[in-house]
Scaffold this active site. Sequence first.
Site, short mmCIF file in Angstrom:
data_model
loop_
_atom_site.label_atom_id
_atom_site.label_comp_id
_atom_site.label_asym_id
_atom_site.label_seq_id
_atom_site.Cartn_x
_atom_site.Cartn_y
_atom_site.Cartn_z
N ARG A 129 0.82 -1.23 0.00
CA ARG A 129 0.00 0.00 0.00
C ARG A 129 0.85 1.27 0.00
O ARG A 129 0.41 2.31 0.46
CB ARG A 129 -0.98 0.01 1.18
CG ARG A 129 -2.09 -1.03 1.07
CD ARG A 129 -3.27 -0.66 1.95
NE ARG A 129 -4.38 -1.56 1.73
CZ ARG A 129 -4.66 -2.61 2.50
NH1 ARG A 129 -3.88 -2.87 3.53
NH2 ARG A 129 -5.69 -3.37 2.24
N LYS A 151 4.20 11.06 -11.49
CA LYS A 151 3.32 10.26 -12.34
C LYS A 151 3.94 8.89 -12.55
O LYS A 151 5.08 8.78 -13.00
CB LYS A 151 3.11 10.92 -13.70
CG LYS A 151 2.09 12.03 -13.72
CD LYS A 151 1.85 12.44 -15.17
CE LYS A 151 0.82 13.51 -15.28
NZ LYS A 151 0.58 13.89 -16.70
N GLU A 193 11.73 16.22 -24.88
CA GLU A 193 11.11 16.61 -23.62
C GLU A 193 11.81 17.81 -22.99
O GLU A 193 11.20 18.58 -22.25
CB GLU A 193 11.10 15.43 -22.64
CG GLU A 193 10.20 14.27 -23.04
CD GLU A 193 8.72 14.54 -22.82
OE1 GLU A 193 8.36 15.68 -22.49
OE2 GLU A 193 7.93 13.59 -23.00
N LYS A 232 9.62 22.14 -14.69
CA LYS A 232 8.59 21.13 -14.47
C LYS A 232 8.20 21.08 -13.00
O LYS A 232 7.01 20.98 -12.67
CB LYS A 232 9.07 19.75 -14.92
CG LYS A 232 8.00 18.68 -14.65
CD LYS A 232 8.29 17.34 -15.27
CE LYS A 232 7.10 16.41 -15.02
NZ LYS A 232 7.29 15.08 -15.61
N GLU A 242 -2.70 17.42 -11.72
CA GLU A 242 -3.06 17.71 -13.10
C GLU A 242 -4.52 18.09 -13.25
O GLU A 242 -5.25 17.59 -14.11
CB GLU A 242 -2.73 16.51 -14.01
CG GLU A 242 -2.62 16.90 -15.48
CD GLU A 242 -2.18 15.76 -16.37
OE1 GLU A 242 -1.09 15.87 -16.94
OE2 GLU A 242 -2.91 14.76 -16.47
N ARG A 246 -0.81 21.80 -14.94
CA ARG A 246 0.11 20.72 -15.23
C ARG A 246 -0.17 20.07 -16.58
O ARG A 246 0.71 19.48 -17.20
CB ARG A 246 0.07 19.66 -14.13
CG ARG A 246 1.11 18.57 -14.33
CD ARG A 246 1.29 17.69 -13.12
NE ARG A 246 2.27 16.66 -13.39
CZ ARG A 246 2.72 15.79 -12.49
NH1 ARG A 246 2.27 15.84 -11.24
NH2 ARG A 246 3.62 14.89 -12.81
N ASN A 250 1.81 18.36 -21.28
CA ASN A 250 1.45 17.41 -22.34
C ASN A 250 1.51 18.04 -23.72
O ASN A 250 0.97 17.46 -24.68
CB ASN A 250 0.04 16.85 -22.08
CG ASN A 250 0.02 15.87 -20.92
OD1 ASN A 250 0.74 14.89 -20.91
ND2 ASN A 250 -0.80 16.17 -19.92
N HIS A 253 1.81 15.83 -26.73
CA HIS A 253 1.62 14.44 -26.31
C HIS A 253 0.30 13.83 -26.79
O HIS A 253 0.19 12.60 -26.85
CB HIS A 253 1.72 14.33 -24.79
CG HIS A 253 3.13 14.38 -24.29
ND1 HIS A 253 3.96 15.46 -24.52
CD2 HIS A 253 3.86 13.49 -23.57
CE1 HIS A 253 5.14 15.23 -23.96
NE2 HIS A 253 5.10 14.04 -23.39
N HIS A 257 1.11 10.24 -28.09
CA HIS A 257 0.58 9.01 -27.52
C HIS A 257 -0.24 8.24 -28.55
O HIS A 257 -0.23 7.00 -28.57
CB HIS A 257 -0.27 9.33 -26.29
CG HIS A 257 0.53 9.74 -25.09
ND1 HIS A 257 -0.04 10.29 -23.97
CD2 HIS A 257 1.86 9.67 -24.85
CE1 HIS A 257 0.91 10.56 -23.09
NE2 HIS A 257 2.06 10.19 -23.60
N HIS A 271 9.27 7.07 -27.61
CA HIS A 271 8.41 8.13 -27.06
C HIS A 271 8.89 9.53 -27.46
O HIS A 271 8.11 10.36 -27.94
CB HIS A 271 8.36 8.01 -25.54
CG HIS A 271 7.56 9.09 -24.88
ND1 HIS A 271 6.20 9.22 -25.05
CD2 HIS A 271 7.93 10.11 -24.06
CE1 HIS A 271 5.76 10.27 -24.36
NE2 HIS A 271 6.78 10.82 -23.76
#
Length: 374
Positions: A129, A151, A193, A232, A242, A246, A250, A253, A257, A271
């Site tokens: 957990r 993330k 990036e 960042k 986000e 935030r 992207n 992206h 993606h 990527h």
Amino acid sequence: MTTATLAGPRKVHVPLGERAYDVLIGGDLIASAGEEVAARLGRRRAMIVTDDVVAPLHLGALSAALADAGIAAVHHIVRHGEGSKSLEVLARTVEAILDAGLERRDVVIALGGGVVGDLAGFAAAVARRGMPFVQVPTTLLAQVDSSVGGKTGVNAPQGKNLVGAFHQPSLVIADTATLSTLPERHRRAGYAECVKVGLLGDAAFFDRLEALGARALTERIDEAVATAVAAKAAIVVADEREHGQRALLNLGHTFAHAVEHCAGYDGRVVHGEAVGLGLALAFRLSARLGLCPTADAARVEAHLAAVGLPMRFSDLLVDLTAAGLRAAMAQDKKVEDGVVRFILVNRIGDAFVSSSVTPDALSAFLVDEGLPAP
């Protein structure tokens, strides 16, 4: 958030209250990784998660550094590549952590690129957990982007990064000396990036990178990584989950993606290459919609092309269609009420979230960019 240059590494502090952490940036930092981990987390046991490409290069040095600091470490090696960001590999990674007898206060260490960082971070988020984890990114892409911000996650058959959790690291050690082992293709991919930070909110940073041209891949790299990380981190602190600002990270992206998904994550497109193309597409779409000067879109395309990133769908070794990309975009995490949200731009350094791109406008743009119509 503060940025400092120490006698050794640069340090970017990410002030998230009880989840605050430091990002250390500089050469040959793996040698002192054990001391840094022990200073923050104590001399607990550790599980190093890495891949079969990085392990022969850096696993021995990291294991030795941990042992010197009194940290007993075991390791779990996955296959390199996007295919390891899956629920099946996640399950095996969590089982390895549990089989090793690691306790909740022990630490998971991600040694590798973005795939390993996302996978190990998610495993740490769900094992027991929630366990602390440390990022030791060895690619430029991971150092400037995926290792910072918390993330974590894996891909699903429906799309990229659709299963995951926010789980901040306890420490990030960005050893820029590891970049010397990167193939040129992956250095270029990581650069996408890095330059993204300038394009979305720091025009002066883009100006500096643009002036370097192709030399931006190798010159003043510690400074570039620190600048990108600090930018960042500031956005993450302002919008950790986000809900707003935030999402600007992207930029490019939504296209990227979708391209990766349609390519099947089989290595034909990595990527950062998809992001590089996505950045150019975001600027060209913005110019087409009358939002951004065409001169800015041309500058972005010229610089990204100068460092060797793909600028057109025809540059990719993948057969794509407008319909296929649109279907992939419909599964994007940024979709709200069935509407695909794009990060568009007013100019270099000024990005914003838009829900105003209609399906017909998107289809027409993709066809004009050279994709077959449905």
